[in-house]
Design an enzyme around this catalytic site. Sequence first.
Site, PDB file in Angstrom:
ATOM      1  N   LYS A 493       0.843  -1.194   0.000  1.00  0.00           N
ATOM      2  CA  LYS A 493       0.000   0.000   0.000  1.00  0.00           C
ATOM      3  C   LYS A 493       0.882   1.248   0.000  1.00  0.00           C
ATOM      4  O   LYS A 493       2.092   1.175   0.227  1.00  0.00           O
ATOM      5  CB  LYS A 493      -0.928  -0.008   1.201  1.00  0.00           C
ATOM      6  CG  LYS A 493      -0.231  -0.020   2.553  1.00  0.00           C
ATOM      7  CD  LYS A 493      -1.225  -0.089   3.696  1.00  0.00           C
ATOM      8  CE  LYS A 493      -0.513  -0.096   5.040  1.00  0.00           C
ATOM      9  NZ  LYS A 493      -1.463  -0.099   6.159  1.00  0.00           N
ATOM     10  N   TYR A 719      15.188  31.526   3.026  1.00  0.00           N
ATOM     11  CA  TYR A 719      14.076  32.348   3.506  1.00  0.00           C
ATOM     12  C   TYR A 719      14.222  32.663   4.997  1.00  0.00           C
ATOM     13  O   TYR A 719      14.643  31.828   5.793  1.00  0.00           O
ATOM     14  CB  TYR A 719      12.753  31.612   3.299  1.00  0.00           C
ATOM     15  CG  TYR A 719      12.314  31.526   1.860  1.00  0.00           C
ATOM     16  CD1 TYR A 719      12.023  32.674   1.128  1.00  0.00           C
ATOM     17  CD2 TYR A 719      12.178  30.298   1.240  1.00  0.00           C
ATOM     18  CE1 TYR A 719      11.608  32.593  -0.193  1.00  0.00           C
ATOM     19  CE2 TYR A 719      11.765  30.193  -0.085  1.00  0.00           C
ATOM     20  CZ  TYR A 719      11.479  31.348  -0.790  1.00  0.00           C
ATOM     21  OH  TYR A 719      11.074  31.266  -2.104  1.00  0.00           O
ATOM     22  N   MET A 768      10.821  24.854  -1.192  1.00  0.00           N
ATOM     23  CA  MET A 768       9.922  23.919  -1.860  1.00  0.00           C
ATOM     24  C   MET A 768      10.687  22.945  -2.752  1.00  0.00           C
ATOM     25  O   MET A 768      10.399  21.741  -2.754  1.00  0.00           O
ATOM     26  CB  MET A 768       8.891  24.680  -2.708  1.00  0.00           C
ATOM     27  CG  MET A 768       7.918  23.743  -3.446  1.00  0.00           C
ATOM     28  SD  MET A 768       6.724  24.606  -4.462  1.00  0.00           S
ATOM     29  CE  MET A 768       5.641  25.282  -3.204  1.00  0.00           C
TER      30      MET A 768
END
Length: 823
Positions: A493, A719, A768
């Site tokens: 799974k 950042y 990201m």
Amino acid sequence: MSINLKNLISVLDAKWTGPDTDIFIDHISIDSRSLQNGSKTLFFALSGANNDAHLYIPELIEKGVQNFVVHHIPKNSEGKANFLVVKNTLTALQQFAGYYRDLFDFPVLGLTGSNGKTIVKEWLNFLLSPDYNIIRSPKSYNSQVGVPLSVIAINEKHNLGIFEAGISTVNEMSKLENIIKPTIGVLTNIGSAHDEGFENLEQKIKEKLLLFKKSKVIIYQKNELVDQCLRTFCEEYPIKDRVLFSWSFGDSSADVFILEKEIKNEKTIVQYQYQSDFFDLEIPFSDSASVENTISCLLVLLYFNYDFETIQNRMQMLYPVEMRLEVKNGINNCSIIDDSYSSDFQSLKIALDFLESQQKRNATKTVILSDIFQSGFSNEELYSKVAQLIADNKVNRVIGIGKTIASFAAKFPNIITFENTAEFISKFESLNFNNETILIKGARSFQFEEIVSLLEEKTHETVLEINLNSISHNLNFFKAKLNPAVKIMVMVKAFGYGNGGLEIAKLLEHHKVDYLGVAFADEGISLKNGGIKLPIMVLNPESTSFPSIIQYQLEPEIYSIKGLKAFLKIAREKNLKDFPIHIKLDTGMHRLGFEENTIDELIETLKGNTTVQVKSVLSHLATSDEMKHYDFVISQINLFEKLSSKLIAELNINPIRHILNTSGISNFPAAQYNMVRLGIGLYGVSNDPSEQKYLENVSTLKSIISQVRKIPTGDSVGYGRRFMAEKETKIATIPIGYADGIARLWGNQVGYVMIRNQKAFIVGSICMDMLMVDVSEIDCKEGDSVIIFGESPTVIEMAEALKTIPYEILTSISQRVKRVFFR
């Protein structure tokens, strides 16, 4: 090979039974799944803790295999084939290989050590092949099974052998020595691999030296302990005029003394002294392991009396060795099996078996094949054998590249040929690759990596590598804990716990596990569309998915009266009979399942029903990994026994019962019932540190350095300026971020990556698509490889730092990260 089966009765100390007493065999097999098995195959039915090949003999007889070495004849098979009955089939395989080795008389190099065996073997093959017709171990076939299979590949045209031997404990090497019988011994680096199998380093060295009992020369790196062990060895196993040929960085009494070592432009220049002369040798590597392996090769060349100019010219052409078959996603729904660095007959057989195990459902099987070298056969005989091999493996089309294979194109009914790789590339667009499983198999000189690049799906440079050998190892580790009749379901799974569901399912089907488990119907449908034939249980089926579950012959877990009635309604509408379902009982997890107060209604609903069949009854342990909750687990098991027994008695059924998950397999072996469910353990993760050391790492997340820069004191990174440089700092940027599944909490110097085997801590916030690391103390450059997790840091280490579990680390890796599977 052509051997009369009757001759093997005395060789194997076997008892003969069978209808045909005069048959010749030309092929040895231990794999019932191989398409290369035929009427002239001798099949050795190996048995072990995890599998028994005797079970597949009736199936093999139906497919035309007629000759077997067994320790017992399967029921109803006597008289249907020829059987050589022996005490131990592995011992018989080794005896046969030793007998077969004695049929040939030419120099044989035997390689052993902790590290470097396969690389030295491949490099020696390259260095010596212009002058010899070499038979060598394919890949790293160096085990108690791999060595006999390697030696059995010898034919009459070979005049030099190179075989490696690997051991993990005492009393193993003598068996391999009796098969290889090397005349020249090469001892490579002695390191820490398999230390747990030996009392100490001295015992390990002495055991490895047993490979050289009959060797006339032993090549080794000189040091005090090895010298001491060799003195004892030579006294115990004397050979007239035996030569001990040594090298050393620090001991000038060695036969080859390395005086200086200088690294320039990723190359190493060594100066060495041999027979009073001094030589400078350029080695095309800078790492110490490659330098040591190259020097082992140097001593072999010196022993073979090669002149310095030839040695230098050939050494400069050495290359990194790819020791694995890689499976990659290709263009137009193709799968690519990358074996683009070698082309010999024996490794082609192995690669074709791998092609069969990885083939997509209904996909065309394509082989891109270069000219084949060092087969030992004449070209006429070789390409006849290759064509037959291609036919046996039901390959749909062959693309031959090279003048020689092109000249034998008439032997292949389905071949397109090109004179060289450049011509193939020029015609690439017209070849229309689509929905194919493509084996790319070529000698290094053909530069098939260019073909791989053309066919490979283009994604960004971060990849998750999945080691299929490690999955096999971990599966066998847990299977060895099971009682003989216990079945095993493996959970695939969540995209195979983030590793790739279909490819892992194919491997598990190859290993003949009993069931696969998925969470939702769409996962099961994807596997069925990929060609998986194993029964698949859907653990969390939604009622809206019931029609699809029935259409794709999936098997739903039923955990509520509402769900059962909904499924029965659809089953009646479709006129189903005995459709398999699985009843989930809630014994304390309180997630899904029938509770004790609903059992009577469950029984009443199922009584007299013929549309469905209760295939299994299951429950789930909540705390099998925490022994402080031992009593609670026992209470769950006792309740499961009570409720499942009531179901069985009231419904007069005989279902599979299962309650154990991965940690349950290890901690509660008495509750194995008829089946267990293996999950995270397959992927190399255990909750028990004492067990973890026996599991192998499966997943390695890799990326590269995109850019390297230096920032001055006081400048910031990322950042929010969360990292401020306290001194001039060298920063490397890696193209992977939280969109790829790397938690932001792993940033800001909590976590690290590995670059050139050194830790590089993450600085600033993880972005990201990128993260930045401090490489001030690391000699690295743009394009260098980066390990995000794998052997170090491990997913367990990351999970502990992030206060989560390894499952979350693995399943978080984004689907945009390319998966690469390899053996």
